[in-house]
Design a protein around this motif. Sequence first.
Motif: not given
Length: 431
Positions: A161, A197, A170-173, A157-158, A223-224, A146, A175
Motif C-alpha cells: 500500500a 485493507n 492502487n494496491q490490491n489487498a 500488504w501494508w 487504508n486500514t 497485514g 478487506r
Amino acid sequence: MIERFRDWTLLSIIGSVALCPAAQAQDRRIVAEPVAPRTVCDRPVASGKNDTANLQDAIDHCPVGEAVYLTRGDFLSGPLEMKSGVTLWIGRGATLIAIAEPTAYDKGLGHCGRIAGKGDGCRPFISFSKTRGGGIYGAGTIDGQGGAPMAGSDQSWWQLARRAQAEGGNQNAPRLIQIDHAQNVTLYGVTLRNAPNFHVAMNQVQGATFWGLTIDAPADARNTDGIDPGGSRDVTIAHSVIRTGDDNVAMKAGNNGSTRHISITDNYFGWGHGLSIGSEVNSGVSDILVRGLTLDGTTSGLRIKSDVSRGGLVERVTYEDVCLRNNAWPIIFDTKYDSRARGDRIPLYRQIVLRHVRGNTGMLLMRGLDRSHALEITLDDVRFADSATWYIENANVTVGPSGVSPPLPHGRAEAPLPSGRERCAKAFPTR
C-alpha cells in the motif's frame, strides 16, 4: 493497554444507560447488547495447517440460529463465506488468522497482491453477501496479518500500500470483513487486528450492530479503516475501541445509495484519522447520532469531508458529549477536501449540531463551498483551549445558550489552508 480501554468503555456504558434513553438513537431499530446463540452446531479443531476447507464446511452445514465455535488455538484460513443466520463464535484463546497468500484471495485476474489501475482484485477474508442475520461473536481474535510478508514476496500488504502511494496506482489487498447487500448482521466482542485493507466495509446493508469490538492496527498502516458504513441504513456502533492507520469510522454514500440512521455511541478512538463522513457523499448522508465519543490522538477529530467531484447533501448530524484530545484538526467540516477536484456535485452540510464538546488545542475548521452553499452549524457548550484556532469560511454558525470558547472570529480567517489530501500527506508522509 487494551484492557484499560475496555474498562473505560464499561464505565461509559453505565453512564449511557443512566443518561441516554435508547429512544433518542438515530438507528431506528431497538438495539440492545447482543446475546450469543445457545446452540453450537460444530467445534472445529485447529490443525496447525490450512483450515479453510474445514471451517467453510462447518459454516455451510450449520443450521440457522446456531454457531460454529472455535474454542482454542490458531486457525489458519483463506477466504470464508458466511451463511444466513449462522454465527462464527471465536472463543477466548482462539485466533482466526488470514493467510498472507495473494492467490487465495485473487478474483481471477492475477491482480491480488499487486499494484494496478484498480484496487478491487482481492476477495475479502470474511464475506457476508446477501445474508440475513448471523454474525461474529466471542472474546477471541481475527488477525489479518497485514504486516506479514506475502507468500512469494518480501513485502507485506501494508508495504504494498505504501509503495502504491509512492509510485501511483492502487494496491490490491483483501478487506478483513465485507458485508454486502446483507441484513441484520452482528459483530460482538471480538478483536479485529492488522487488516491488510479495511477492517469492516459495508455496502447496501440494512441493519448492522457492532458492539464491544476492539479494532487495532498500527497508525502508519495505510487504508486500514475501522468500520465503513457505505450506502447503508440502521447501523449501531457501540462500546468499542478503534485504533487504525486511516479513518476510525467513515460513513460514505457514493453511487451505491444513501447512508442514513446511524448511531455511534460510547466509543473510544485512539490513533487514526478520526470519525469521518465522506468523502463520497453524492447519494446523501443524514440522521447521524454521535454520543459519548472520545477521540484520543486521532489526526482529525469530527470530520465531514467532500468536494465538487463527489459532494452531496449531509444533514441532521448531531455530536453530543464528545471529548477530543491531542488532535491536529479536532473539528474539520470541509467542502474542499481535494482542491484539484472538478465537477458539479456540490457538497452541502446543514443541520449539523455540536453539543457538550470538549477539546484542547488544534485547528477548528468549518469551510463551505461558497456563500450560496454555506454550511449550517449550531454550537452549544463547545469548549477548547485558548490556543485553539477557528477558521470559518462560508458558514452560518449559530451559538447556543451555553456558548463557545474560544470565541468565534468576527471576520474570515486570513491564513490559506491546505487541501484535505495535503493535510493527510503532511501528517502521514510516504514511507
